[in-house]
Write a protein that holds these residues in place. Structure first.
Motif, mmCIF file in Angstrom:
data_model
loop_
_atom_site.group_PDB
_atom_site.id
_atom_site.type_symbol
_atom_site.label_atom_id
_atom_site.label_comp_id
_atom_site.label_asym_id
_atom_site.label_seq_id
_atom_site.Cartn_x
_atom_site.Cartn_y
_atom_site.Cartn_z
ATOM 1 N N GLY A 117 -4.482 -5.486 14.302
ATOM 2 C CA GLY A 117 -4.637 -4.045 14.440
ATOM 3 C C GLY A 117 -3.360 -3.367 14.897
ATOM 4 O O GLY A 117 -2.956 -2.336 14.352
ATOM 5 N N LEU A 118 -2.688 -3.960 15.891
ATOM 6 C CA LEU A 118 -1.448 -3.372 16.392
ATOM 7 C C LEU A 118 -0.347 -3.401 15.334
ATOM 8 O O LEU A 118 0.404 -2.433 15.168
ATOM 9 N N SER A 119 -0.241 -4.526 14.612
ATOM 10 C CA SER A 119 0.822 -4.641 13.608
ATOM 11 C C SER A 119 0.616 -3.665 12.454
ATOM 12 O O SER A 119 1.578 -3.059 11.953
ATOM 13 N N VAL A 157 2.824 3.857 10.663
ATOM 14 C CA VAL A 157 3.776 4.886 11.088
ATOM 15 C C VAL A 157 5.171 4.621 10.520
ATOM 16 O O VAL A 157 5.851 5.546 10.057
ATOM 17 N N LYS A 158 5.598 3.354 10.520
ATOM 18 C CA LYS A 158 6.979 3.036 10.163
ATOM 19 C C LYS A 158 7.224 2.947 8.672
ATOM 20 O O LYS A 158 8.352 3.160 8.215
ATOM 21 N N GLY A 159 6.197 2.590 7.864
ATOM 22 C CA GLY A 159 6.415 2.580 6.423
ATOM 23 C C GLY A 159 5.975 1.308 5.737
ATOM 24 O O GLY A 159 5.491 0.353 6.363
ATOM 25 N N ASP A 160 6.188 1.272 4.413
ATOM 26 C CA ASP A 160 5.689 0.180 3.584
ATOM 27 C C ASP A 160 6.395 -1.144 3.857
ATOM 28 O O ASP A 160 5.796 -2.213 3.716
ATOM 29 N N MET A 161 7.670 -1.099 4.213
ATOM 30 C CA MET A 161 8.372 -2.353 4.498
ATOM 31 C C MET A 161 7.758 -3.054 5.702
ATOM 32 O O MET A 161 7.540 -4.274 5.688
ATOM 33 N N GLU A 162 7.433 -2.271 6.735
ATOM 34 C CA GLU A 162 6.789 -2.838 7.914
ATOM 35 C C GLU A 162 5.395 -3.360 7.573
ATOM 36 O O GLU A 162 4.969 -4.402 8.065
ATOM 37 N N MET A 163 4.690 -2.634 6.702
ATOM 38 C CA MET A 163 3.346 -3.066 6.326
ATOM 39 C C MET A 163 3.394 -4.339 5.492
ATOM 40 O O MET A 163 2.525 -5.212 5.626
ATOM 41 N N ALA A 164 4.396 -4.470 4.635
ATOM 42 C CA ALA A 164 4.538 -5.703 3.855
ATOM 43 C C ALA A 164 4.762 -6.899 4.781
ATOM 44 O O ALA A 164 4.231 -7.993 4.559
#
Length: 350
Positions: A225-227, A233-240
């Motif tokens: 959940g935290l990640s 908020v930070k974007g798709d690179m962080e989500m990947a």
């Protein structure tokens, strides 16, 4: 939580109807012109006979007023209770079914094994997706719906993990439904019988193992959940990156094994601290070589080509999350609070 799940299982095995109150967790083509054959009609169950109280309330306005007054006084019609009942449908009909609906993608494209851990991770992703929308509800409703969804999630998790670690001699009715996504490795064979002809039970794990496993799942739920909140908020690179670490097991984190002279087995150890494991005392090199039976480990040299699909898989999962979050944003608060779960239902990853 242990006594609660055991009580639920026993009540369901006796077909006793009940409603569970929320409990705070302390430990998210082408069209064919041919007509399809008519569907076979399912046998109709005989209508259930109404109780004396039901008939009395329906036929007497005075009795109905008294009954509703008592129910409201006991809190059965409170926003918290309503959220608890509706959140069960949200969890069961929207989140928990997703591993089975996209089974081919998760197992054949993401190479996730048919284990309970994989089922938990995929369900956890969809619980997070839905909680993002529930947290945006007005404060009078958002907290109740969010908490109730997590409650049902963990009640189901405990019920399932007890079935895995403490398998019953005969199949029991689960808290939600049976799934074909994972196989229970401890389930006794159908022909396993005792000398007197009774079903043979596998050796059950002690309750402390179940409690420890529940703490681990709690930490995994919070960590994912935290990640994903951060990635939102930070974007798709962080989500990947969150997808790779949480859903794909961070395979290849220590490099790709090309030579057969390398380690025969290696997995990624993703520990950042918590209640269960003291990270300062962990021998990471030893842990990487230990099989934790999750089924998720670095690909051997003969299968390194599977890494080539990971960028596309991560792109598809990130796009799926963004697409579903945007769609959920368009569902009105009124539809959610009224319990219209069909408008919240997720689509397919691909």
């Amino acid at each position: 939580m242990a006594s609660r799940s055991i009580l639920i299982r026993r009540l369901r095995s006796k077909n006793v109807a009940f409603s569970s109150a929320p409990t705070l967790i302390r430990y998210t083509s082408t069209k064919s012109t041919q007509k399809s054959p008519p569907k076979a009609s399912l046998p109709q169950e005989p209508p259930q006979q109404r109780s004396w109280l039901t008939r009395k309330v329906e036929t007497s306005p005075a009795a109905k007023r008294v009954f509703l007054g008592i129910s409201n006084a006991l809190g059965y019609g409170s926003p918290k209770q309503m959220a608890g009942r509706r959140a069960l449908a949200f969890y069961e009909q929207i989140c928990a079914i997703k591993p089975d609906e996209d089974k081919e993608f998760w197992q054949n494209e993401c190479y996730l094994p048919p284990t309970f851990q994989s089922w938990f991770t995929i369900t956890n992703l969809h619980v997070w997706l839905l909680t993002v929308r529930l947290r945006a509800l007005p404060a009078a409703h958002g907290k109740h719906y969010h908490q109730a969804l997590i409650d049902h999630f963990f009640i189901d998790i405990e019920d399932r993990i007890r079935t895995v670690l403490q398998p019953p001699t005969e199949p029991t009715q689960p808290y939600t439904f049976h799934t074909s996504f994972y196989v229970n490795p401890n389930a006794p064979p159908p022909d396993a019988k005792t000398p007197d002809g009774k079903p043979r039970r596998s050796s059950p794990a002690p309750d402390r193992i179940v409690t420890r496993q529940m703490k681990i799942f709690k930490e995994q739920w919070a960590g994912m959940g935290l990640s994903f909140d951060l990635a939102l908020v930070k974007g798709d690179m962080e989500m990947a990156g969150a997808v790779w670490r949480n859903l794909l097991g961070a395979r290849g984190a220590q490099g790709i094994i090309y030579s057969t002279s390398g380690p025969a087995f290696r997995r990624s150890v993703n520990l950042v601290g918590g209640e269960v494991v003291n990270v300062s005392k962990v021998d990471f090199e030893k842990e990487e070589a230990r099989d934790d039976h999750s089924g998720v480990y670095d690909f051997p040299p003969a299968e390194v080509d599977k890494y080539l699909t990971y960028p596309e898989v991560m792109r598809d999962v990130v796009g799926y999350c963004r697409r579903e979050l945007k769609r959920l944003e368009g569902v009105s608060d009124e539809d959610i609070v009224s319990g219209d779960w069909k408008k919240l239902k997720f689509g397919r990853v691909r």
